[in-house]
Design a protein around this motif. Structure first.
Motif, short mmCIF file in Angstrom:
data_model
loop_
_atom_site.label_atom_id
_atom_site.label_comp_id
_atom_site.label_asym_id
_atom_site.label_seq_id
_atom_site.Cartn_x
_atom_site.Cartn_y
_atom_site.Cartn_z
N MET A 27 0.85 -1.20 0.00
CA MET A 27 0.00 0.00 0.00
C MET A 27 0.89 1.25 0.00
O MET A 27 1.97 1.22 0.58
N VAL B 170 -3.26 4.09 -2.40
CA VAL B 170 -3.51 3.02 -3.37
C VAL B 170 -2.98 1.70 -2.80
O VAL B 170 -2.10 1.70 -1.93
N ILE B 171 -3.53 0.59 -3.29
CA ILE B 171 -3.09 -0.72 -2.81
C ILE B 171 -1.70 -1.05 -3.36
O ILE B 171 -0.92 -1.76 -2.74
N ASP B 172 -1.38 -0.50 -4.54
CA ASP B 172 -0.10 -0.79 -5.17
C ASP B 172 1.06 -0.14 -4.42
O ASP B 172 0.89 0.78 -3.64
N SER C 12 -5.51 2.98 -11.08
CA SER C 12 -5.11 2.27 -9.87
C SER C 12 -6.30 1.56 -9.23
O SER C 12 -6.14 0.83 -8.28
N LYS D 278 -8.94 -0.98 -8.16
CA LYS D 278 -8.82 -2.44 -8.13
C LYS D 278 -10.16 -3.14 -8.20
O LYS D 278 -10.24 -4.34 -8.40
N LYS E 193 -12.35 2.37 -6.15
CA LYS E 193 -11.21 2.05 -5.31
C LYS E 193 -11.50 0.78 -4.51
O LYS E 193 -12.63 0.54 -4.09
N ALA E 194 -10.48 0.00 -4.26
CA ALA E 194 -10.62 -1.20 -3.43
C ALA E 194 -11.02 -0.82 -2.00
O ALA E 194 -11.47 -1.65 -1.23
N PHE E 195 -10.86 0.46 -1.67
CA PHE E 195 -11.15 0.92 -0.31
C PHE E 195 -12.65 1.13 -0.09
O PHE E 195 -13.10 1.24 1.04
#
Lengths: 117, 290
Positions: A1, A18-20, B228, B230, B281-283
């Motif tokens: 992250m 971001v997760i990346d 970005s 996900k 977002k994955a969030f």
């Protein structure tokens, strides 16, 4: 992250989580150009310049036009970054007494910002 | 590895095109040929399988040369290890399911494969039925396992699912993936359905007027890696409806219809039937046990 700081052309900095990481996404490199996306619905508007609140991204702007709906309203805001659209409730719009040409701060949490390399 | 280097003048209703194509496909990959009708996709696959002779060029599969116009090498279709599945099933109507499979056996080939394939495709109970008594999905399962009888190394799927309804299509997509893995195939698909391509294939090659004009991994090809975000899916726009100051866009993703709110500046760019990417977002999504 990762938390990524993006300098916008006008000089302001926006932050995104971001997760990346630079290992999983090669575009996460200092100096690399990215586009920044966020949803109109996620833009909060305040009339106070200094607000003690955990929202990292703040941009000053003025309301250039308003469309008042029954439930929601659409604000077009002029900022240094360019035009930003904010959708807020019509109730908030009335409570805050927002009118055209008013100066406001717009806010977006860092988990709402998408980076597009 | 499959290396194709093909030249062929093709005549069709739309006119004449000069196919001039270089293509390499890694062993074990699932790839898609994408492009408008008449771009040369089916002709390429027919040349690979030996059903159409190139004007010149080479076809090399692993260390074996299947076709070489200079050396006068041209393996017959039955010598090429290719299984071919057509959109219209191409089953023999007068034969039962089992007979259709048996007909594909080579001389002296071990017959146990038939039982194994019938079981794998869950067609055991239908083995004595004639094709006309089967549903579209069942027919296509028969056509698929028939293509596997000769234990091919390469499986060609020419729009295999486009005649089926959505539910059956989704089921058979899973099934194609299983077949691809279980039999260590190199699979080449022709499809126009972006959702299907994203789900199945590793790489995509776009053909136009007989040449490859764009290629890449599936995610890169359709730009799915360009954000970005996900939490993302591809689907088809079903409905665009105005609500208050916003628009609500309904998108069909697999079997589910989801709704996305959009501002008018975005909504104006879409029309019903558009293929779209939906991302967040994955969030943001919540997750709950069901």
């Amino acid at each position: 992250m990762s938390i990524v700081g993006v300098e916008v052309e006008s000089g302001e900095e926006l932050m995104s989580v971001v997760i990346d990481s630079p290992d999983t996404a090669p575009y996460l490199k200092k100096g690399n150009k990215v586009n920044v996306l966020f949803k109109e619905m996620e833009v909060a508007v305040t009339t106070q310049k200094e607000l003690d609140i955990s929202i990292e991204n703040r941009i000053a702007g003025s309301i250039s036009s308003m469309e008042e709906g029954v439930l929601l309203s659409r604000l077009v805001l002029e900022t240094k970054m360019g035009e930003v659209i904010a959708i807020i409730s019509t109730k908030s719009l009335r409570q805050m007494g927002l009118v055209e040409k008013m100066n406001v701060m717009i806010m977006v949490k860092l988990n709402e910002i998408i980076l597009a390399p | 590895m499959i290396s194709l280097n093909l030249k062929k003048t093709l005549k069709s209703a739309g006119g004449k095109i000069d196919l001039n194509l270089q293509l390499t496909i890694e062993k074990g990959q699932f790839v898609t040929l994408f492009g408008e009708s008449g771009a040369g996709k089916t002709s390429t696959l027919r040349m690979l399988s030996g059903l159409l002779r190139p004007d010149s060029g080479t076809i090399k599969v692993g260390e074996t040369i299947w076709f070489d116009s200079h050396k006068n090498i041209d393996l017959k279709p039955q010598q090429r290890k290719v299984g071919y599945v057509f959109q219209d099933y191409a089953l023999f109507p007068n034969m039962s399911v089992r007979q259709n499979l048996e007909y594909a056996l080579q001389k002296n080939q071990d017959r146990t494969i038939i039982g194994e394939l019938l079981e794998f495709a869950e067609l055991g109970e239908l083995e004595q039925r004639k094709p006309e008594t089967l549903s579209g999905g069942q027919k296509q399962r028969v056509a698929l396992v028939r293509a596997l009888v000769q234990r091919p190394e390469i499986l060609i799927l020419d729009e295999p699912l486009s005649a089926l309804d959505l539910k059956m299509r989704i089921k058979l997509q899973e099934y194609l993936l299983q077949v691809h893995k279980k039999y260590n195939l190199t699979t080449i698909l022709v499809s126009h359905d972006i959702g299907e391509i994203v789900k199945l294939s590793d790489r995509v090659y776009e053909l136009q007027n007989g040449s490859v004009i764009k290629k890449g991994t599936t995610t890169d090809f359709f730009g799915l890696n360009k954000t970005s975000a996900k939490f993302r899916f591809s689907g088809e726009v079903l409905k665009i409806q105005r609500e208050d100051v916003l628009y609500v866009i309904s998108v069909l993703i697999g079997n589910d219809i989801i709704k996305v709110v959009a501002d008018r500046t975005e909504a104006n760019n879409f029309k019903i039937g558009d293929q779209v990417l939906v991302a967040s977002k994955a969030f943001n999504p919540i997750i709950q046990k069901i």
